[in-house]
Design an enzyme around this catalytic site. Structure first.
Site, PDB file in Angstrom:
ATOM      1  N   ASP A 113       0.828  -1.202   0.000  1.00  7.13           N
ATOM      2  CA  ASP A 113       0.000   0.000   0.000  1.00  7.13           C
ATOM      3  C   ASP A 113       0.865   1.257   0.000  1.00  7.13           C
ATOM      4  OD1 ASP A 113      -2.626  -0.901  -0.065  1.00  7.13           O
ATOM      5  OD2 ASP A 113      -2.799  -1.070   2.104  1.00  7.13           O
ATOM      6  N   VAL A 114       1.852   1.283   0.877  1.00  5.14           N
ATOM      7  CA  VAL A 114       2.691   2.477   0.975  1.00  5.14           C
ATOM      8  C   VAL A 114       3.468   2.685  -0.327  1.00  5.14           C
ATOM      9  CG1 VAL A 114       4.711   3.467   2.160  1.00  5.14           C
ATOM     10  CG2 VAL A 114       2.826   2.472   3.486  1.00  5.14           C
TER      11      VAL A 114
END
Lengths: 399, 399
Positions: B157-158
């Site tokens: 996600d990051v």
């Protein structure tokens, strides 16, 4: 757009690699014989670093004797050369070094430099010596594990490398208006602690006064865990959204059991994801039993039909052997033979543009492969001058 | 620069947050009552999501009834409005939805849209159901652990969120020359597998035919592991570079023991980091014994003096209590009171610019706090028209 990289390891080289994949001319300079990352494992059977190859694909390589002033001046000249589509420098050299922003901007005031450093307090640090300070190793692994568990993925390096690219492009957007350069310093520790804060961990500990306990493979605050099918396949299942949750319960035909549990507990799992977390022991037991009664193929067919969220656990080898997403069938990847002599699946940019065809995935250079070309193109040196640099041992080509 | 975000969870909202921190006007639209991430844990004592607060700091919020065509048209109008400093849209809505690029670009052909999706094969996926497929859970944790170990940090996600920001800025750079828009699609699975490949894992498995074994808290291919001091502090020590290695051996006064070991094995640990890995059992035993004979304070003083690489293991609470890098003494962070009522340390941009003063760290909006302002500023609607939208229940302000 020309980016110059004077860097090693993951973060700053990943920034350079990202620009390669976006179409930039990325020039990487290294000391003769290579930097501290030049022999990093994994190694090809012939000894070359496939780690180095992976992070330096498509870059032009120049090898310079950086221990001598004359070599250092060459590196500074390369970093600061060029017109408005150049003057971008990515590095992990320390703040105070011959590659300090002070030195570089004296030659080129509009230079944009992005510098990934270790710790914000000035101490040296790598991903691994920052990660231990973030608390994640105390949240990772089984609740029974006696000691902290490091994760293997170097997340702060990757995040810092991508933030370096963001920072450079944002500074470039501003430079086009103002004409002004700048340096952006990105300590790994600030990247790590800011991410920790953005994701709510700091708020959580401040509010509760306590650290989050270890949850093994379960997810925090909602429904998620690994389960094993009757035929021994392990899958991760998530029920974060209402749709994933109801899809899961529908696929497993557990509506009646769940309704009974909800009535007995006085909760509504569909509307309250926190209840899915608080009652996880009961839910995990019920769902594990049901998952364990299906074989993988019929189970996942049911899960997909109901839009449940799941993924298969697989090793890298299993992924390479079986997963079309990590194969030449996926346009992001191509088989390429690298300078180290090995042929393997090689990644391009993970983003796919609606307007551009993918270029062939580039391979890494040999160290110093573009030494003469860079001295010619970027610095405009004559063949005679270049020969002199070679004679003095200040630069080296590929072997 | 105005960015419109129609998104939930981490990746796309982190992209929007990054633009907030770079000074952009970021408008986030949500369904009335909030999206699927609006109640995500951790929660403030009053019930508000501090996860949502963390990822949506400094954004302007408009709440729209997205279940009705008229509300959907409003969202499309907001995403496509504005001049050359607008027309940027970040989302995790599916490829086919009312927010498809086809629909959006019909209104605004030069729109730049960045879309984070789940799996490249079209299946829905979250970080957790992608990560299980990357092989990392089989590399994480103790060699004795029977099962795969999920890491807790949502790395894909990051990474996807930051790549979304890179992709948007790169497309913007190109649009300024060509005037042309585009969509960039970023599946979490492509981000994960491409990163795996960039870091050499794919090359390694292809070359050796085998998966990398679990190494516990040791690092692969070089020297690194956790050690415990006499007074019970755990520290991560790395000897990746020549300087870190010789610094460590010097600090611990192990030169003679190491020379003896090198002679007996016929290796040179200083020049060959692979030997430090191959002989790790002997090295770990020797170094663990020496570290265990020092208390933390004198040991780390020695390590720092010799430029060895180390970091302290600490929980989030310990970091908040003791580490100046995660405190208001670090200009990246400020104490802020958020709409949920809690006051906690809040992060700004992790990069520090040589030219710009830090703005106060922004707090999250209340859901719908800027509904009327956005309808006025962005769409130029009259007070009467805005009142009508409220009356129809198509938009909502903050409660």
């Amino acid at each position: 757009m020309r980016i110059v990289e004077g860097a090693s390891f993951i973060a700053a080289p990943l920034c350079g690699l990202t620009f390669v994949q976006l179409g930039a001319d990325v020039i990487r300079f290294d000391p003769i014989g290579g930097g501290p990352d030049y022999n990093r494992w994994p190694l090809a059977r012939g000894g070359a670093s496939m780690y180095w190859e992976g992070l330096n694909k498509g870059k032009r390589s120049i090898a310079i004797d950086l221990s001598r002033d004359e070599g250092r001046e060459l590196a500074v000249a390369i970093a600061t050369a060029g017109g408005e589509d150049a003057g971008y420098f990515v590095t992990n050299y320390p703040l105070k070094s011959f590659l300090s922003y002070e030195n570089l901007s004296a030659k080129r005031p509009d230079l944009i430099a992005v510098r990934v450093t270790g710790s914000s307090d000035g101490r040296n640090a790598l991903d691994y010596t920052v990660n231990c300070a973030t608390g994640y190793p105390f949240m990772t692994g089984s609740p029974d594990a006696p000691d902290p568990v490091n994760h293997v993925m170097p997340v702060w390096d990757v995040a810092a490398g991508l933030l370096a690219a963001v920072s450079l492009l944002a500074a470039d957007r501003e430079r086009r208006q103002s004409g002004k350069g700048r340096e952006i310093v990105l300590p790994l520790s600030d990247v790590a602690f800011a991410t920790l804060a953005n994701l709510g961990h700091v708020a959580e500990v401040t509010t509760t006064g306590k650290d989050r306990p270890r949850l093994g493979n379960a997810t925090y605050g909602t429904f998620g865990r690994d389960f094993v099918t009757r035929d021994g396949k392990r899958i991760m299942i998530v029920g974060f959204t209402r749709r994933q949750w109801t899809g899961l319960i529908t696929a497993l035909e557990l509506q009646a059991d769940i309704a009974k549990l909800e009535a007995s507990l006085g909760v509504n799992f569909t509307s309250d994801e926190g209840a899915r977390f608080n009652q996880r022991d009961a839910l995990f037991a019920m769902i594990a039993a049901r998952i364990g009664s299906y074989d993988f193929q019929p189970l996942t067919k049911r899960l997909d039909a109901a839009h449940a969220g799941w993924g298969l656990y697989q090793t890298v080898k299993e992924a390479l052997d079986n997963d079309p997403r990590l194969s030449p069938a996926n346009p992001v990847f191509q088989m390429q033979t690298h300078p180290g002599g090995e042929t393997y699946l090689t990644a391009g940019y993970p983003g796919t543009s609606s307007t551009e065809k993918r270029e062939p995935v580039a391979i890494a250079p040999k160290l110093g492969q573009h030494t003469d070309a860079v001295l010619t193109d970027v610095l405009g040196l004559s063949a005679a001058k270049i020969g002199e640099l070679h004679d003095k041992g200040l630069v080296q080509g590929a072997k």
